[in-house]
Design an enzyme around this catalytic site. Structure first.
Site, PDB file in Angstrom:
ATOM      1  N   ASP A 173     -34.412 -56.430 -38.106  1.00  0.00           N
ATOM      2  CA  ASP A 173     -33.890 -56.217 -36.743  1.00  0.00           C
ATOM      3  C   ASP A 173     -35.043 -55.801 -35.830  1.00  0.00           C
ATOM      4  OD1 ASP A 173     -34.278 -53.724 -38.009  1.00  0.00           O
ATOM      5  OD2 ASP A 173     -32.676 -52.754 -36.879  1.00  0.00           O
TER       6      ASP A 173
ATOM      7  N   HIS B 195     -41.148 -46.870 -41.187  1.00  0.00           N
ATOM      8  CA  HIS B 195     -40.221 -46.877 -42.326  1.00  0.00           C
ATOM      9  C   HIS B 195     -40.236 -48.217 -43.067  1.00  0.00           C
ATOM     10  CE1 HIS B 195     -38.388 -43.143 -40.931  1.00  0.00           C
ATOM     11  NE2 HIS B 195     -38.346 -43.665 -39.707  1.00  0.00           N
TER      12      HIS B 195
HETATM   13  C1  BDR Z   1     -34.760 -47.699 -39.739  1.00  0.00           C
HETATM   14  O1  BDR Z   1     -34.251 -47.598 -38.422  1.00  0.00           O
HETATM   15  C2  BDR Z   1     -34.865 -48.524 -37.585  1.00  0.00           C
HETATM   16  O2  BDR Z   1     -35.047 -48.039 -36.296  1.00  0.00           O
HETATM   17  C3  BDR Z   1     -36.175 -48.853 -38.245  1.00  0.00           C
HETATM   18  O3  BDR Z   1     -36.594 -50.166 -37.886  1.00  0.00           O
HETATM   19  C4  BDR Z   1     -35.888 -48.721 -39.702  1.00  0.00           C
HETATM   20  O4  BDR Z   1     -35.418 -49.935 -40.253  1.00  0.00           O
HETATM   21  C5  BDR Z   1     -35.201 -46.316 -40.192  1.00  0.00           C
HETATM   22  O5  BDR Z   1     -34.102 -45.460 -40.193  1.00  0.00           O
HETATM   23 CA    CA Z   2     -35.707 -52.023 -39.070  1.00  0.00          CA
END
Ligand code: BDR
Ligand code: CA
Length: 308
Positions: free
Chosen positions: A10, A237
């Protein structure tokens, strides 16, 4: 032989960095990138996946799957990623033509190479759950799913209980958790251990290279967004999750029994694990519990240098 992967994402700035690394990684054969709504709307997520490909111009182009408009994320993360999800950088992109829906592309790609495809999910689990619903045998034909999200003992990041990807589509997350696939979960407890300070900007590929130009436009925004939230360092992340696929030896994992809360005023999207002294639920996934932070940081810096 390179590992066949689908990256479901995403994008999102951390998704974008993960894609840059994956698409230039010789040990991966990225067969498909499938977009889903999450950090941004489904339309924007599809557009961003396309932007990233055009901007970084990887050696091999994967197929691109379009995010479903039927499932709108419960919340977005534009305060971290920008209104356009890529740091408000104003990237232009050529028109998207004839993209397959992400869920169909997942089905076709896995069916074409049964037991060989790893799916790395960097966003809400909407597409994978939809693919499993569309083709009920599919879950047993996937080699492994590596999932970015959830928490074990850490607090959530959308609210005290829930992590963003789980909160955004808890029903789909539950369906995937309960499916017969082999799963690895890379939760916040582990992904947030990698913190990068401003000095990280010096390790981006040089301006003048396609990836250097691209990351040079989006990463400074991420630092500013985190600073506005009171934090001087950033988390990537989804990059940590990518490294769990690429360098599993840098992670410790434990077999656990996990599920996702799908309702509750305070707990929708919370991941729940049976951590009783004598667990009753059957283990259904491997969960990353420890990470060698300095080795993963080295891999990231080395990976970016190679991409450059
Ligand atoms: C997840 O939340 C999204 O904003 C980041 O892309 C990651 O996949 C971390 O909690
Ligand atoms: Ca993500």
């Amino acid at each position: 032989m390179a590992r066949k992967v689908i990256i479901d994402c995403d994008p999102g700035i951390d998704d974008a960095v993960a894609l840059c690394l994956a698409l230039y990684e010789p040990r991966f054969e990225v067969l498909a990138i499938t977009a889903t709504g999450g950090n941004v709307s489904p339309q924007q997520a599809s557009r961003n996946a396309h932007v990233i490909l055009e901007q970084i111009d990887p050696p091999r182009y994967p197929r691109l799957g379009e995010a479903s408009l039927h499932h709108l994320p419960r919340t977005d993360a534009k305060q971290f990623h920008g209104h356009d999800g890529l740091g408000n950088s104003g990237f232009r992109v050529s028109d998207l033509h004839h993209l397959h829906p992400s869920e169909k592309l997942i089905c076709d790609t896995v069916r074409a190479a049964p037991d060989e495809v790893t799916i790395i999910t960097l966003g809400p689990l909407t597409n994978v759950a939809a693919a499993f619903q569309r083709d009920p045998e599919l879950a047993s034909l996937v080699d492994r799913i590596i999932i970015s999200g959830g928490t074990v003992t850490a607090s959530g990041n959308v609210n005290p209980a829930a992590e963003f990807n789980m909160f955004n589509d808890p029903e789909s997350a539950r369906a995937v958790f309960r499916s017969r696939t082999t799963k690895t979960l890379v939760p916040l407890d582990v992904t947030q251990q990698l913190t990068l300070t401003l000095d990280f900007l010096n390790h981006l590929p040089k301006r003048g290279t396609s990836v250097g130009e691209f990351l040079g436009k989006i990463i400074p925004f991420f630092f500013r967004a985190y600073r506005q939230k009171g934090q001087e360092s950033i988390h990537l992340h989804d990059v940590v999750t990518l490294f769990a696929a690429l360098h599993p030896e840098l992670f410790q994992t434990t077999e656990m029994a996990g599920d996702v809360e799908t309702s509750g005023d305070l707990t929708t999207g919370a991941t729940v694990f049976d951590r009783r002294l004598t667990p009753v639920w059957r283990p259904n996934m491997e969960v990353a519990t420890e990470i060698d932070v300095s080795a993963v940081t080295d891999c990231l810096i080395r990976g970016l240098a190679e991409v450059g």
